[in-house]
Design a protein around this motif. Structure first.
Motif, PDB file in Angstrom:
ATOM      1  N   ASN A  81       6.002  89.904 -40.300  1.00 12.62           N
ATOM      2  CA  ASN A  81       7.251  89.642 -39.575  1.00 12.62           C
ATOM      3  C   ASN A  81       8.099  88.571 -40.250  1.00 12.62           C
ATOM      4  OD1 ASN A  81       7.264  91.436 -37.513  1.00 12.62           O
ATOM      5  ND2 ASN A  81       7.319  89.912 -35.884  1.00 12.62           N
ATOM      6  N   ARG A  86       8.245  81.858 -34.726  1.00  9.52           N
ATOM      7  CA  ARG A  86       6.984  81.177 -35.014  1.00  9.52           C
ATOM      8  C   ARG A  86       5.818  82.152 -34.946  1.00  9.52           C
ATOM      9  NH1 ARG A  86       8.532  78.197 -30.152  1.00  9.52           N
ATOM     10  NH2 ARG A  86       9.927  79.961 -30.273  1.00  9.52           N
ATOM     11  N   GLU A 138      -4.276  84.163 -25.712  1.00  8.67           N
ATOM     12  CA  GLU A 138      -3.885  84.277 -27.126  1.00  8.67           C
ATOM     13  C   GLU A 138      -3.207  85.607 -27.405  1.00  8.67           C
ATOM     14  OE1 GLU A 138      -6.803  83.073 -26.171  1.00  8.67           O
ATOM     15  OE2 GLU A 138      -7.611  81.621 -27.597  1.00  8.67           O
ATOM     16  N   GLN A 139      -3.702  86.663 -26.753  1.00 15.00           N
ATOM     17  CA  GLN A 139      -3.165  87.996 -27.018  1.00 15.00           C
ATOM     18  C   GLN A 139      -1.711  88.098 -26.587  1.00 15.00           C
ATOM     19  OE1 GLN A 139      -5.261  91.303 -27.574  1.00 15.00           O
ATOM     20  NE2 GLN A 139      -6.088  89.740 -28.922  1.00 15.00           N
ATOM     21  N   ASP A 153       8.328  83.070 -29.504  1.00 16.75           N
ATOM     22  CA  ASP A 153       9.108  84.202 -30.006  1.00 16.75           C
ATOM     23  C   ASP A 153       8.864  84.371 -31.503  1.00 16.75           C
ATOM     24  OD1 ASP A 153      10.937  82.529 -31.439  1.00 16.75           O
ATOM     25  OD2 ASP A 153      11.817  82.022 -29.505  1.00 16.75           O
ATOM     26  N   SER A 154       9.603  85.270 -32.109  1.00 17.84           N
ATOM     27  CA  SER A 154       9.232  85.683 -33.459  1.00 17.84           C
ATOM     28  C   SER A 154       9.635  84.688 -34.546  1.00 17.84           C
ATOM     29  CB  SER A 154       9.817  87.064 -33.752  1.00 17.84           C
ATOM     30  OG  SER A 154      11.195  87.030 -33.542  1.00 17.84           O
ATOM     31  N   VAL A 200       0.415  85.515 -26.107  1.00 24.86           N
ATOM     32  CA  VAL A 200       1.226  84.642 -26.953  1.00 24.86           C
ATOM     33  C   VAL A 200       1.457  85.301 -28.303  1.00 24.86           C
ATOM     34  CG1 VAL A 200       1.243  82.441 -28.159  1.00 24.86           C
ATOM     35  CG2 VAL A 200       0.468  82.558 -25.802  1.00 24.86           C
ATOM     36  N   LYS A 201       0.390  85.854 -28.848  1.00 26.73           N
ATOM     37  CA  LYS A 201       0.478  86.507 -30.151  1.00 26.73           C
ATOM     38  C   LYS A 201       1.528  87.625 -30.121  1.00 26.73           C
ATOM     39  CE  LYS A 201      -1.168  87.658 -34.198  1.00 26.73           C
ATOM     40  NZ  LYS A 201      -1.853  87.050 -35.296  1.00 26.73           N
ATOM     41  N   ALA A 202       1.494  88.446 -29.082  1.00 24.69           N
ATOM     42  CA  ALA A 202       2.450  89.548 -28.982  1.00 24.69           C
ATOM     43  C   ALA A 202       3.880  89.017 -28.953  1.00 24.69           C
ATOM     44  CB  ALA A 202       2.167  90.377 -27.745  1.00 24.69           C
ATOM     45  N   PHE A 203       4.087  87.925 -28.213  1.00 30.88           N
ATOM     46  CA  PHE A 203       5.438  87.343 -28.173  1.00 30.88           C
ATOM     47  C   PHE A 203       5.861  86.858 -29.549  1.00 30.88           C
ATOM     48  CE2 PHE A 203       5.067  86.972 -23.486  1.00 30.88           C
ATOM     49  CZ  PHE A 203       6.286  87.532 -23.183  1.00 30.88           C
ATOM     50  N   THR A 204       4.940  86.226 -30.287  1.00 24.59           N
ATOM     51  CA  THR A 204       5.320  85.715 -31.607  1.00 24.59           C
ATOM     52  C   THR A 204       5.585  86.855 -32.581  1.00 24.59           C
ATOM     53  OG1 THR A 204       3.066  85.591 -32.435  1.00 24.59           O
ATOM     54  CG2 THR A 204       3.909  83.648 -31.326  1.00 24.59           C
ATOM     55  N   LEU A 205       5.119  88.059 -32.248  1.00 30.08           N
ATOM     56  CA  LEU A 205       5.391  89.198 -33.117  1.00 30.08           C
ATOM     57  C   LEU A 205       6.661  89.927 -32.691  1.00 30.08           C
ATOM     58  CD1 LEU A 205       1.777  90.528 -33.580  1.00 30.08           C
ATOM     59  CD2 LEU A 205       3.188  89.368 -35.242  1.00 30.08           C
ATOM     60  N   GLY A 206       7.352  89.349 -31.713  1.00 29.85           N
ATOM     61  CA  GLY A 206       8.645  89.913 -31.349  1.00 29.85           C
ATOM     62  C   GLY A 206       8.623  90.829 -30.146  1.00 29.85           C
ATOM     63  N   ALA A 207       7.520  90.865 -29.415  1.00 23.97           N
ATOM     64  CA  ALA A 207       7.438  91.745 -28.251  1.00 23.97           C
ATOM     65  C   ALA A 207       8.187  91.121 -27.075  1.00 23.97           C
ATOM     66  CB  ALA A 207       5.983  91.976 -27.869  1.00 23.97           C
ATOM     67  N   PHE A 261      -5.441  92.695 -31.768  1.00 26.59           N
ATOM     68  CA  PHE A 261      -5.494  93.555 -30.590  1.00 26.59           C
ATOM     69  C   PHE A 261      -6.680  94.497 -30.749  1.00 26.59           C
ATOM     70  CE2 PHE A 261      -0.913  92.604 -31.231  1.00 26.59           C
ATOM     71  CZ  PHE A 261      -0.823  91.696 -30.195  1.00 26.59           C
ATOM     72  N   VAL A 279       7.242  96.631 -32.513  1.00 28.29           N
ATOM     73  CA  VAL A 279       7.778  96.196 -31.209  1.00 28.29           C
ATOM     74  C   VAL A 279       9.106  95.507 -31.348  1.00 28.29           C
ATOM     75  CG1 VAL A 279       5.748  95.971 -29.764  1.00 28.29           C
ATOM     76  CG2 VAL A 279       6.399  94.083 -31.220  1.00 28.29           C
ATOM     77  N   ASP A 324       8.759  91.130 -22.656  1.00 27.24           N
ATOM     78  CA  ASP A 324       7.806  91.054 -21.543  1.00 27.24           C
ATOM     79  C   ASP A 324       7.170  92.398 -21.219  1.00 27.24           C
ATOM     80  OD1 ASP A 324       9.875  88.740 -21.073  1.00 27.24           O
ATOM     81  OD2 ASP A 324       8.030  88.216 -20.026  1.00 27.24           O
ATOM     82  N   ASP A 380       6.960  94.998 -23.236  1.00 27.27           N
ATOM     83  CA  ASP A 380       6.094  95.416 -24.341  1.00 27.27           C
ATOM     84  C   ASP A 380       4.709  94.819 -24.137  1.00 27.27           C
ATOM     85  OD1 ASP A 380       7.967  96.847 -25.915  1.00 27.27           O
ATOM     86  OD2 ASP A 380       8.884  94.955 -26.483  1.00 27.27           O
TER      87      ASP A 380
END
Lengths: 271, 285
Positions: A164, A78, B182-183, A75-76, B185-192, A88, A103, B194, B196
């Motif tokens: 972030n 980390r 990685e993509q 989650d955000s 996991v990365k999205a989750f770490t940016l606050g996305a 992306f 997002v 499921d 999203d």
């Protein structure tokens, strides 16, 4: 004393069938604001340990507390910068950087609201600020990741994670695919960003020199025997800044603990 | 011409490339005309290999006159009325409608494949069944479909859907699985969240490949469409071809075949153009 930000408590991980231990009894506490380099040879489980902190994997035994809480998925809190596939591919540099705040603030239908477009404008200004900070030109903003060099891509990936403002930033061999000149530049950039943001950094690398140049603390993972899981072989506080003349002797010490199997050979060579 | 002529390192010039790529077309048309000419010398009534003038006349009839089973259009009607009441127009519309219904029904298939690839429970629930369904020969289901859905539109569209969706579902599933971890996991770490991740990260990334996969399956769509139309239909391009076979109406069949090929080419080309406009970041491998 304040509670450490990351607490890893007797973590055990095994893979495969029959299970083969990868990490055997790891205990580690990381203070807020420190820059920890996880060092070890390929296959010693350092990336596994990072993924455990990230939450994309769970330990077989033991637990990992972040700010006193267990997290079961990424989650955000980390941020993450992997070695490859960090960006992306379908978004421009600017959109990659603003993706995080977009997002986290707006859901799937958020795009339909006018507030989204107002906020996006602000975010773009902020993204340009980050873009300059990581040393990219404004004209790079509309490029797609595949149009950038590897070093540039990793710079954008760092900006993407930092916008972030995560409390913890995890970097997995983030510079291993770069040439040595670019790698040096990236190292000083990360060091600088770490100082100015105060983020806790956990940096996985197999490069001893890199670990010494970057970290305030170097944790070495190594297997005592091939059939055993890795343990923490050494936990070294690095003087800040690490003096150039200290590096060879520290490197020698780290080399000896990180590959105990070949230690005999290394010692005789250095004598 | 150097020593490397015809070998891997040969570099044909522009004129050569152009000439070589059209040679087989020229040869094919030439051979047809020669055979047709020879057969007409032998028997002026020959219907197997119509001459160009016969085909042009046949096509003119198809474009300007209504089909046999319909009311004939008045001779003094304008060009537009005659065209929109013609046999070709009616057949193309009928086939096109079924074709686009089938394409529209592929969208849920893509969504299902995406969810199967991302959400383990959805994957476990559907995967084995879709794999099983994928192995069923859709054409062998045709009698069952006719019995179950009747012989009208629904059964023909269902034939296409049953024939093509398993492929599209499995292809989307595999493409989703192919997105680097990685993509996500990365999205989750940016606050996305499921969804999203599903729609703003993964679907966007696989979209051009999914579109390409649909392009490759256009032929299968057409195949099932034609099979359905030839067996049970009262209009449509394949119905006409099957019907004219009984009269040995080669003067219309051959142009119809070419017309279908042209239409399919245009749809494919349009989708390629769409893909390139929507996904400028995508480099075709």
């Amino acid at each position: 004393m304040a509670m450490p930000l990351i607490q890893i408590e007797s973590v055990f991980v095994a893979y495969g069938n029959p299970p083969r231990a990868v990490l055997a009894g790891i205990d580690l506490e990381i203070e807020e604001g420190s820059f920890v380099c996880l060092l070890g040879q390929t296959g010693c489980g350092k990336s596994t340990l990072l993924r455990l902190v990230l939450g994309s994997e769970r330990p077989l035994r033991g637990r990992i507390l972040i700010d006193g809480r267990e997290h079961h998925q990424p989650d955000s809190t980390r941020g993450y910068v992997p070695q490859r596939y960090a960006l992306f591919p379908d978004r421009t540099v600017l959109d990659n950087i603003t993706f995080g705040p977009e997002v986290s603030e707006f859901g799937l239908a958020g795009r339909l609201r006018p507030a989204f477009y107002r906020r996006r404008k602000e975010l773009r200004d902020e993204a340009f600020h980050y873009l300059r900070r990581i040393g990219l030109r404004e004209s790079d903003a509309s490029k797609y990741p595949h149009q950038l060099s590897g070093g540039m891509q990793q710079r954008v990936a760092i900006a993407q994670a930092l916008i972030n403002r995560p409390r913890i930033l995890l970097m997995d061999e983030a510079f291993s695919a770069l040439d040595s000149g670019t790698r040096r530049e990236m190292q000083s950039l990360v060091r600088e960003l770490w100082k100015s943001t105060g983020t806790t950094l956990l940096f996985v690398t197999h490069n001893i020199d890199e670990a010494l140049r970057l970290g305030t603390r170097v944790v070495v993972l190594a297997r005592e025997a091939p059939e055993l899981g890795s343990r923490i072989a050494m936990d070294l506080a690095v003087p800040d800044p690490c003096a150039q003349e200290d590096i060879p002797s520290l490197m020698d010490r780290l080399e000896r603990v990180s590959c105990p199997a070949e230690a005999g050979g290394t010692v005789t060579l250095s004598v | 011409m150097s020593a490397g002529f015809l070998l891997i390192h040969a570099r044909p010039g522009r004129v050569w490339s152009f000439a070589l790529s059209w040679l087989l077309f020229a040869a094919g048309i030439g051979a047809y005309l020669w055979v047709s000419h020879a057969r007409h010398l032998d028997n002026p009534e020959d219907r197997v290999t119509p001459t160009l003038t016969q085909m042009a006349k046949g096509m003119y009839g198809a474009v300007m006159r209504s089909a046999e089973e319909d009311e004939p259009t008045a001779d003094d009607a304008g060009f537009r009325t005659r065209l929109t009441h013609s046999m070709l127009w009616k057949d193309t519309c009928a086939s096109g409608r079924r074709f686009f219904y089938a394409l529209a029904l592929l969208i849920p298939a893509v969504i299902l494949g995406l969810h199967m690839g991302l959400f383990p429970y959805v994957g476990q629930f559907f995967l084995r069944f879709v794999l099983f369904f994928d192995k069923i020969i859709a054409l062998s289901l045709l009698p069952i479909l006719f019995i179950a859905f009747g012989i009208d539109e629904l059964s023909k569209v269902m034939l296409i859907v049953i024939g093509v969706t398993p492929t599209i579902i499995l292809d989307t599933f595999n493409l989703t699985r192919g997105v680097p971890g990685e993509q996500v996991v990365k999205a989750f770490t940016l606050g996305a969240g499921d969804f999203d991740v599903a729609y703003r990260v993964v679907l966007r990334q696989i979209a051009p490949r999914v579109l390409n996969s649909i392009r490759l399956n256009l032929k299968a769509v057409m195949l099932f469409l034609f099979a359905g139309e030839m067996i049970a239909s009262t209009d449509g391009l394949a119905y006409r071809i099957a019907l004219l076979r009984r009269h040995m109406g080669m003067d219309v069949i051959i142009p119809y075949v070419l017309w279908v090929a042209l239409l399919l080419f245009l749809v494919d080309f349009g989708m390629r153009l769409l893909n390139r406009t929507l996904h400028p970041w995508f480099e075709e491998a």
